[in-house]
Design an enzyme around this catalytic site. Structure first.
Site, PDB file in Angstrom:
ATOM      1  N   ASP A  78       9.371   4.652   4.716  1.00 22.91           N
ATOM      2  CA  ASP A  78       8.633   5.003   5.925  1.00 22.91           C
ATOM      3  C   ASP A  78       9.176   4.293   7.155  1.00 22.91           C
ATOM      4  OD1 ASP A  78       7.026   6.770   4.688  1.00 22.91           O
ATOM      5  OD2 ASP A  78       5.266   5.480   4.565  1.00 22.91           O
ATOM      6  N   GLY A 124       9.115   6.030  -9.366  1.00 18.42           N
ATOM      7  CA  GLY A 124      10.248   6.441 -10.175  1.00 18.42           C
ATOM      8  C   GLY A 124      11.147   7.453  -9.520  1.00 18.42           C
ATOM      9  N   ALA A 125      10.701   8.130  -8.471  1.00 18.69           N
ATOM     10  CA  ALA A 125      11.500   9.197  -7.876  1.00 18.69           C
ATOM     11  C   ALA A 125      12.759   8.650  -7.213  1.00 18.69           C
ATOM     12  CB  ALA A 125      10.652   9.969  -6.867  1.00 18.69           C
ATOM     13  N   ASN A 126      12.586   7.705  -6.292  1.00 18.28           N
ATOM     14  CA  ASN A 126      13.733   7.145  -5.582  1.00 18.28           C
ATOM     15  C   ASN A 126      13.974   5.685  -5.964  1.00 18.28           C
ATOM     16  OD1 ASN A 126      14.218   9.491  -4.015  1.00 18.28           O
ATOM     17  ND2 ASN A 126      12.467   8.960  -2.737  1.00 18.28           N
ATOM     18  N   ASP A 127      13.342   5.259  -7.057  1.00 17.96           N
ATOM     19  CA  ASP A 127      13.400   3.845  -7.403  1.00 17.96           C
ATOM     20  C   ASP A 127      14.087   3.597  -8.749  1.00 17.96           C
ATOM     21  OD1 ASP A 127      10.025   4.047  -6.451  1.00 17.96           O
ATOM     22  OD2 ASP A 127      11.652   3.405  -5.134  1.00 17.96           O
ATOM     23  N   ARG A 173       1.308   7.498   9.422  1.00 14.14           N
ATOM     24  CA  ARG A 173       2.613   8.040   9.071  1.00 14.14           C
ATOM     25  C   ARG A 173       2.881   9.230   9.978  1.00 14.14           C
ATOM     26  NH1 ARG A 173       5.171   9.393   3.147  1.00 14.14           N
ATOM     27  NH2 ARG A 173       7.183  10.124   3.902  1.00 14.14           N
ATOM     28  N   ASP A 208       6.658  -0.049  -3.728  1.00 14.23           N
ATOM     29  CA  ASP A 208       6.938   1.105  -2.888  1.00 14.23           C
ATOM     30  C   ASP A 208       5.614   1.530  -2.265  1.00 14.23           C
ATOM     31  OD1 ASP A 208       7.661   3.429  -1.690  1.00 14.23           O
ATOM     32  OD2 ASP A 208       8.571   4.347  -3.449  1.00 14.23           O
ATOM     33  N   LYS A 209       5.641   1.893  -0.980  1.00 15.00           N
ATOM     34  CA  LYS A 209       4.387   2.226  -0.290  1.00 15.00           C
ATOM     35  C   LYS A 209       3.827   3.571  -0.738  1.00 15.00           C
ATOM     36  CE  LYS A 209       4.115   3.378   4.016  1.00 15.00           C
ATOM     37  NZ  LYS A 209       3.211   4.500   3.784  1.00 15.00           N
TER      38      LYS A 209
END
Length: 1051
Positions: free
Chosen positions: A629, A744-747, A563, A408-409
């Protein structure tokens, strides 16, 4: 849910099983205990699920008020007459209620009568962690096939009077069982205490008549409405937030330590008409165990995952079972050989039975499970010292096989570069909160808010309690920041006013945006501010407010790796009150916005990122970027960090779903022309880049292209959490061993789905993934892979050593059986304890090699090179044992054993129980096999390129040297006490002759250097005179000087 079969008891089958149990001495019952599905099929007949008494997944079955259900892994499944199947009850998702109906029909609570009725089925609301008694744990542990085999072996050895070795095995088994029982009991007690301390609390329940009553959380049922106190509480269940906002910490679930803002379930608008779903409405759902600003909690999902961990399927373990079956087959051959040989030699029946069964216990190594576990335990300790915590040790071996890692970036560090004039949006449109007086929240929001210098103030508990409406969070500029020259500027004065955040719509990964409703101090109207992905924000704005150069400007910045976040604003009607704003739908507020501009954030690659990715690529490990992103930003970062090299082309797969009469389609866009391609690398000169929207279309409408696409895709942008999980699943379907590294948040789904999930979190453990790294960068990935490779090679080494150990001993015993002999009790004891256990637990200590090499360790035991090495060693050991066995019988001092031989050696008159143990064949094979165990250990203890060399494992080296020294000592210089203890036969005259002859020759060769020519002339002359027979001259001789050649003549 998987398919379920129903069964009902069958009387005649039960009778047959009972007779079989009696005839087999209970072995059939033991077999049915190990294979419960056989027990069900052997005692029951299949029937419909509706009439079933027993299920294959059954733990407990019962009926209450005509509701048929069963419980499996602490989850209750009930019978659905409509579907004619058992289903798992999930709560509100099952009844498919819309968000608006939850507000209108279920927000007032349940009556006492309905609440009691529901408790009949649902039972108590608690996470029941029952601590089993020691007796139950002991029975379950002892009935393990391994310990049953040990019990059988001990009984057999006792029948052969091998009491010492049998006692040693019993002692080892007792220690192993006691340690296991202590560990399991301790884990159960700890888990029970943790859950009990947090799962039972007092709650305020709302009744249908608008009354509230205090009750214990164990009395809650689905449909109850509870009130959360202002100072927060531990959530005793999953609940929908109907009114108000909550700030919770879900770090144990997601690995993300940033507090999450939860808002009330929408009651109007398009979102309110959709059916409630925990996944879609998780921003409005409070999960069991969460506590406002509380970092420790224990959810039912977490507890269930600990009690019933996900099984791991690894080829090494499957091959290990196949190899053990081969050993069992070899034992069967030895069993038949022993019976035939004994019958030919007219051995008594009792001896035939004992010795033929004994060959089985020799072939299957008893210490194999403990030996295989040692390497994993050592690797887990080394990982812990490196700051990597593991909750699934069996996955360490899988890390050694990783050939693809998704990143994840979020590893990039964001830094604000550009200031802006729309400070109001920057300081209000965020999810920041204060914890212990310190701002906490998303790192991007923290950077953006910190760049403004504004101050955030939250209402105290006393202020909230005094007012019926929730006091808003207020942001204001720092004091003394407005220069005197600008004090008359209306814009400056306006911007310096305090702003209250009236309502917040948190950021949604699916919507890719967030918004707030605010009111300036002194203003009569409210304003709405929006922040999110530029293309999403632009689509919600009035077209005339979006600059014509928007697309070109966005592409310019994203190509450079920045970004980009877009901001928008809308002034709401003056007639809108605070209460009305609370009921407005999100879609209504986030429409007809006015475009404000772009905030440019730089994704600075951390210093170690490029080096880590290069190291992985050098090790033939493919790397992917899976991020939320913008596509062009992700491609730029991929080039900067080395995932995509300068000369490689990127092809963007832009897929659109079917619309009107047009089918789904994919448009292939090529990015800018790369640097000149290196000759000969054409086939490796392109990468695919896919967005989340395109990925969903391709998965649905182009399934035949999915595997081809992911084979060469490197960048996945705008990916939703569930799409990351789907991607991991697709990669695994084409036989990649996949690792996933994220915050870990969105994964969570992808971290659990991957063979090896690594969560970058400050916590020591997270249920989100098997591994959690305390370092906030990806440098932990190579370390984990190195340790995984070392652990995997250790498992191979230990397994091959244990297999060779059993086969070497099998060969020795088989040869001795041919002369009706065997190894002695203490010889078995010395080999199995002093040699095998010491070697196997020290050879696993080699740490990982410092570099990742190009090739990966093997994943299968059933492969050409491994089988070749094992078979070569077996043939070598067989050749030496047979040669030694035959040669010793051809020596002049050899004597054939007779019952009288032991009497002569021990000084006895009559043999009590003659045993053919102390003979020359036995002694020869004992020494040969002991040296073979050590040599095999040295040969199979591999070092580079996956482990440190064995000479750096000083415990292993000391053990080998000590054992070699001891064996050579008792071989060359017999010690009567040791020889008697180990039943060794010694021929003193032969040893004396051998030592005198070979020892003197060796010492003469080593120390007798007088034959060497000396550099000193006087020494050279001295040596010549020693060999001259005519010097010194004899008495009465004369030496003449006249002749050219002097001579001596006698008088």
């Amino acid at each position: 849910m998987q398919e379920v079969w129903g069964y009902r008891p069958c009387l005649w089958k039960i009778v047959l099983v009972g007779l079989g149990t009696l005839c087999s001495g209970g072995l059939l019952l033991l077999l049915l205990y190990w294979l419960p599905q056989w027990g069900i099929k052997g005692t029951c007949t299949q029937t419909s699920l509706r009439d079933a008494h027993t299920l294959l997944l059954r733990t407990t079955v019962g009926t209450r008020h005509s509701i048929i259900y069963f419980t499996h892994h602490s989850t209750k499944y009930y019978w659905n007459d409509v579907m004619q199947n058992f289903e798992f009850y999930r709560g509100l998702e099952d009844v498919k209620l819309s968000c608006s109906s939850i507000h209108s029909d279920h927000s007032s609570g349940l009556s006492k009568t309905l609440q009691k009725y529901r408790r009949l089925f649902f039972g108590d609301n608690e996470i029941a962690v029952r601590v089993p008694s020691l007796f139950k744990l002991l029975i379950k542990e002892v009935l393990n096939p391994f310990y049953i085999f040990q019990l059988f072996s001990v009984a057999l050895w006792s029948a052969e009077d091998y009491y010492y070795y049998a006692s040693a095995i019993v002692l080892m088994s007792v220690i192993s069982i006691a340690t296991s029982l202590y560990t399991i009991k301790k884990q159960y007690v700890m888990l029970h205490d943790m859950v009990a301390a947090h799962s039972v609390v007092r709650v305020s329940m709302c009744r249908g008549n608008k009354e509230t009553e205090e009750a214990m959380s164990t009395e809650l049922v689905p449909g109850d409405v509870i009130s959360i106190p202002a100072n927060g509480m531990i959530m005793p269940c999953d609940a929908v937030l109907i009114h108000g906002n909550c700030i919770v910490n879900e770090s144990m679930l997601t690995g993300e330590s940033v507090p999450v803002t939860k808002t009330g379930l929408p009651s109007s608008g398009d979102e309110a008409t959709s059916s409630y779903s925990i996944e879609e409405h998780k921003r409005h759902t409070l999960f069991c165990g969460t506590h406002v600003i509380q970092t420790r909690f224990y959810t039912e999902t977490l507890v269930r995952s600990i009690l019933y961990p996900k099984p791991t399927d690894f080829k090494l373990y499957r091959d290990a079972y196949l190899f053990l079956l081969c050993l069992v087959g070899l034992a069967g051959i030895g069993f038949i050989y022993t019976i035939v040989l004994s019958i030919m030699n007219k051995v008594p029946a009792k001896t035939i039975i004992v010795e033929s069964l004994d060959i089985i216990t020799i072939t299957v190594p008893p210490a194999l499970p403990a030996a295989m576990t040692a390497g994993i335990v050592y690797a887990q300790r080394r990982l812990k010292r490196a700051g990597i915590f593991c909750i699934s040790p069996q996955r360490i071996n899988m890390c050694g096989q990783l050939n693809l890692v998704c990143f994840d970036k979020s590893d990039a560090t964001k830094e604000s570069l550009v200031g802006s004039t729309f400070v109001a949006c920057m300081v209000t449109c965020h999810s920041l909160t204060k914890i212990d007086g310190k701002l906490s929240g998303d790192p991007l929001d923290l950077k953006m808010f910190g760049a403004t210098g504004w101050i955030l103030e939250e209402p105290t508990e006393e202020e909230t309690a005094l007012h019926n409406p929730i006091m808003p969070t207020v942001v204001r500029p720092p004091q003394h920041t407005v220069p005197e020259a600008n004090q008359n500027d209306p814009l400056t004065l306006n911007m310096s006013c305090e702003i209250g955040i009236v309502r917040q719509f948190p950021f949604s990964s699916a919507l890719q945006r967030m918004s707030v409703v605010v009111r300036r101090l002194g203003e009569k109207h409210m304003d709405a501010y929006l922040k999110g992905a530029p293309e999403v924000v632009a689509s919600l704005c009035k077209q005339h407010t979006v600059p014509q150069t928007f697309t070109d400007t966005l592409e310019t910045y994203t190509r450079q790796g920045f970004r980009v976040i877009a901001l928008a604003h809308r002034q709401l009607e003056s007639k809108l009150s605070w209460h009305k704003v609370q009921s407005l739908s999100r879609d209504l507020i986030e429409s007809n916005m006015e475009f404000l501009g772009l905030i440019i954030m730089q994704n600075k690659i951390k210093p170690e990122t490029a080096g880590v990715l290069h190291e992985l690529q050098q090790a033939n490990i493919r790397t992917l970027m899976v991020t939320g992103d913008n596509m062009l930003t992700a491609i730029s970062v991929a080039r900067d960090c080395g995932m995509v090299r300068a000369h490689e082309r990127v092809i963007i797969a832009d897929a659109v779903p079917p619309k009107d009469f047009y089918p789904a389609s994919i448009t292939w866009h090529y990015t800018e022309n790369p640097a000149p391609t290196v000759k000969g690398s054409q086939e490796q000169s392109y990468h695919f880049a896919v967005s989340g929207r395109a990925f969903a279309v391709i998965m649905e409408h182009f399934p035949q292209l999915v595997q081809k696409l992911v084979l060469r895709a490197t960048v996945f942008a705008r990916m939703a959490p569930d799409q990351k999980t789907q991607l991991v699943d697709v990669l695994q379907s084409i036989d990649y061993i996949v690792g996933m590294c994220g915050d870990g948040a969105n994964d969570c789904g992808a971290l659990k789905k991957a063979h090896s999930g690594i969560s970058l979190s400050e916590l020591e453990a997270s249920v989100a993934s098997p591994f959690t790294s305390s370092t906030s960068n990806i440098s932990c990935v190579p370390s984990l892979i190195r340790e995984g490779r070392a652990a995997l090679i250790t498992s191979f080494c230990v397994f091959k050593f244990m297999a060779l150990y059993s086969i070497i001993q099998y060969l020795s015993v088989t040869l001795l059986y041919s002369i009706l002999s065997n190894l002695g009790d203490f010889q078995f004891l010395f080999i199995d304890v002093a040699i095998i256990l010491i070697i196997v637990f020290t050879m696993s200590l080699n740490p990982a090699w410092k570099e990742l090499v190009w090739r990966r360790p093997p994943s299968s035991l059933i492969s050409g090179p491994l089988l070749c090495s094992v078979l070569t060693q077996i043939l070598t050991c067989l050749a030496f044992q047979v040669l030694a066995f035959l040669l010793v019988r051809q020596q002049s001092w050899y004597e054939t054993w007779t019952p009288q031989s032991d009497c002569n050696l021990l000084g006895l008159q009559h043999p009590a129980l003659p045993k053919n143990i102390k003979n020359y064949e036995n002694t020869t094979l004992f020494y040969i096999s002991s040296f073979q165990y050590l040599s095999v250990a040295v040969v199979f203890s591999k070092g580079k390129p996956f482990r440190q060399p064995s000479y750096k494992n000083w415990l292993f080296m000391l053990s080998c040297i000590a054992l070699y020294t001891f064996l050579f000592l008792i071989l060359l210089c017999p010690v009567p006490a040791i020889d008697s203890f180990l039943d060794i036969t010694v021929c003193v005259c032969v040893y004396t002759e051998s030592i005198d002859r070979w020892g003197s020759s060796f010492l003469s060769w080593l120390f007798c250097r007088r034959n060497k020519s000396s550099k000193m002339r006087y020494l050279h002359l001295t040596m010549e005179l020693q060999d001259d027979a005519d010097w010194p001259p004899r008495p009465f001789t004369v030496t003449y000087a006249s002749s050219p050649q002097s001579h001596i003549s006698a008088l």
